[in-house]
Scaffold this motif. Sequence first.
Motif, PDB file in Angstrom:
ATOM      1  N   UNK A   8       0.842  -1.200   0.000  1.00 48.50           N
ATOM      2  CA  UNK A   8       0.000   0.000   0.000  1.00 48.50           C
ATOM      3  C   UNK A   8       0.877   1.250   0.000  1.00 48.50           C
ATOM      4  N   UNK A   9       1.921   1.260   0.833  1.00 51.81           N
ATOM      5  CA  UNK A   9       2.826   2.413   0.860  1.00 51.81           C
ATOM      6  C   UNK A   9       3.506   2.615  -0.486  1.00 51.81           C
ATOM      7  N   UNK A  10       3.934   1.530  -1.110  1.00 50.41           N
ATOM      8  CA  UNK A  10       4.606   1.627  -2.413  1.00 50.41           C
ATOM      9  C   UNK A  10       3.638   2.144  -3.491  1.00 50.41           C
ATOM     10  N   UNK A  11       2.408   1.644  -3.488  1.00 47.42           N
ATOM     11  CA  UNK A  11       1.418   2.100  -4.462  1.00 47.42           C
ATOM     12  C   UNK A  11       1.067   3.574  -4.250  1.00 47.42           C
ATOM     13  N   UNK A  12       1.023   4.006  -2.987  1.00 46.21           N
ATOM     14  CA  UNK A  12       0.730   5.412  -2.718  1.00 46.21           C
ATOM     15  C   UNK A  12       1.860   6.306  -3.225  1.00 46.21           C
ATOM     16  N   UNK A  13       3.099   5.866  -3.057  1.00 43.77           N
ATOM     17  CA  UNK A  13       4.235   6.638  -3.579  1.00 43.77           C
ATOM     18  C   UNK A  13       4.170   6.723  -5.101  1.00 43.77           C
ATOM     19  N   UNK A  45      -6.104   1.772   6.157  1.00 47.62           N
ATOM     20  CA  UNK A  45      -5.237   2.621   5.351  1.00 47.62           C
ATOM     21  C   UNK A  45      -4.558   3.646   6.259  1.00 47.62           C
ATOM     22  N   UNK A  46      -3.308   3.988   5.980  1.00 52.82           N
ATOM     23  CA  UNK A  46      -2.622   4.990   6.804  1.00 52.82           C
ATOM     24  C   UNK A  46      -3.290   6.361   6.678  1.00 52.82           C
ATOM     25  N   UNK A  47      -3.105   7.193   7.675  1.00 50.72           N
ATOM     26  CA  UNK A  47      -3.719   8.516   7.692  1.00 50.72           C
ATOM     27  C   UNK A  47      -3.282   9.351   6.490  1.00 50.72           C
ATOM     28  N   UNK A  48      -1.995   9.289   6.147  1.00 53.73           N
ATOM     29  CA  UNK A  48      -1.519  10.082   5.008  1.00 53.73           C
ATOM     30  C   UNK A  48      -2.191   9.641   3.710  1.00 53.73           C
ATOM     31  N   UNK A  49      -2.517   8.358   3.605  1.00 50.66           N
ATOM     32  CA  UNK A  49      -3.211   7.861   2.418  1.00 50.66           C
ATOM     33  C   UNK A  49      -4.620   8.421   2.359  1.00 50.66           C
ATOM     34  N   UNK A  50      -5.317   8.389   3.481  1.00 56.06           N
ATOM     35  CA  UNK A  50      -6.698   8.873   3.516  1.00 56.06           C
ATOM     36  C   UNK A  50      -6.778  10.370   3.265  1.00 56.06           C
ATOM     37  N   UNK A  51      -5.825  11.113   3.805  1.00 54.63           N
ATOM     38  CA  UNK A  51      -5.872  12.571   3.673  1.00 54.63           C
ATOM     39  C   UNK A  51      -5.447  13.055   2.300  1.00 54.63           C
ATOM     40  N   UNK A  84     -14.718  17.620  -5.200  1.00 47.85           N
ATOM     41  CA  UNK A  84     -14.854  17.025  -3.874  1.00 47.85           C
ATOM     42  C   UNK A  84     -14.089  17.865  -2.853  1.00 47.85           C
ATOM     43  N   UNK A  85     -14.661  18.010  -1.661  1.00 43.87           N
ATOM     44  CA  UNK A  85     -14.043  18.794  -0.604  1.00 43.87           C
ATOM     45  C   UNK A  85     -13.784  17.906   0.595  1.00 43.87           C
ATOM     46  N   UNK A  86     -12.588  18.040   1.167  1.00 38.33           N
ATOM     47  CA  UNK A  86     -12.230  17.327   2.396  1.00 38.33           C
ATOM     48  C   UNK A  86     -11.850  18.366   3.434  1.00 38.33           C
ATOM     49  N   UNK A  87     -12.307  18.155   4.657  1.00 36.41           N
ATOM     50  CA  UNK A  87     -11.963  19.054   5.757  1.00 36.41           C
ATOM     51  C   UNK A  87     -11.484  18.223   6.925  1.00 36.41           C
ATOM     52  N   UNK A  88     -10.408  18.685   7.543  1.00 31.63           N
ATOM     53  CA  UNK A  88      -9.967  18.041   8.768  1.00 31.63           C
ATOM     54  C   UNK A  88      -9.331  19.078   9.679  1.00 31.63           C
ATOM     55  N   UNK A  89      -9.443  18.872  10.992  1.00 24.20           N
ATOM     56  CA  UNK A  89      -8.944  19.871  11.930  1.00 24.20           C
ATOM     57  C   UNK A  89      -7.418  19.820  12.038  1.00 24.20           C
ATOM     58  N   UNK A  90      -6.857  20.918  12.489  1.00 23.26           N
ATOM     59  CA  UNK A  90      -5.446  20.929  12.805  1.00 23.26           C
ATOM     60  C   UNK A  90      -5.281  21.609  14.154  1.00 23.26           C
ATOM     61  N   UNK A  91      -4.262  21.215  14.883  1.00 22.90           N
ATOM     62  CA  UNK A  91      -4.001  21.773  16.194  1.00 22.90           C
ATOM     63  C   UNK A  91      -3.045  22.942  16.038  1.00 22.90           C
TER      64      UNK A  91
END
Length: 98
Positions: A8-13, A45-51, A84-91
């Motif tokens: 999965x990591x290799x395919x994402x790269x 799926x890893x967070x970086x993949x989803x985001x 498509x719109x994605x929203x996520x919080x940040x600290x």
Amino acid sequence: MGIAAERIDRLFALAKAAAADGEFDRSREYVRLARRIAERNRCGLPRKFKRFTCPRCDVALRPGVNVRVRVRDGRVVMRCDCGATKRYPYAEEAAESD
């Protein structure tokens, strides 16, 4: 780390590289293949993949190439070229530490 997670990591790269080169169809195929591998092996799926993948058109998101990124009211707002719109919080970091 299992074989599925490594794949999965290799395919994402590969998907990110394809999106950076403007080959969005190839990027889409890599993302779809990675999602199928995650489903079959019942691994998340890893967070970086989803985001950094579009939930609507399945392309890897590259800021400045195929996604617009804005910061609004404690949230990161990402809008893909497909609409498509994605929203996520940040600290926020502490303003000052005395």
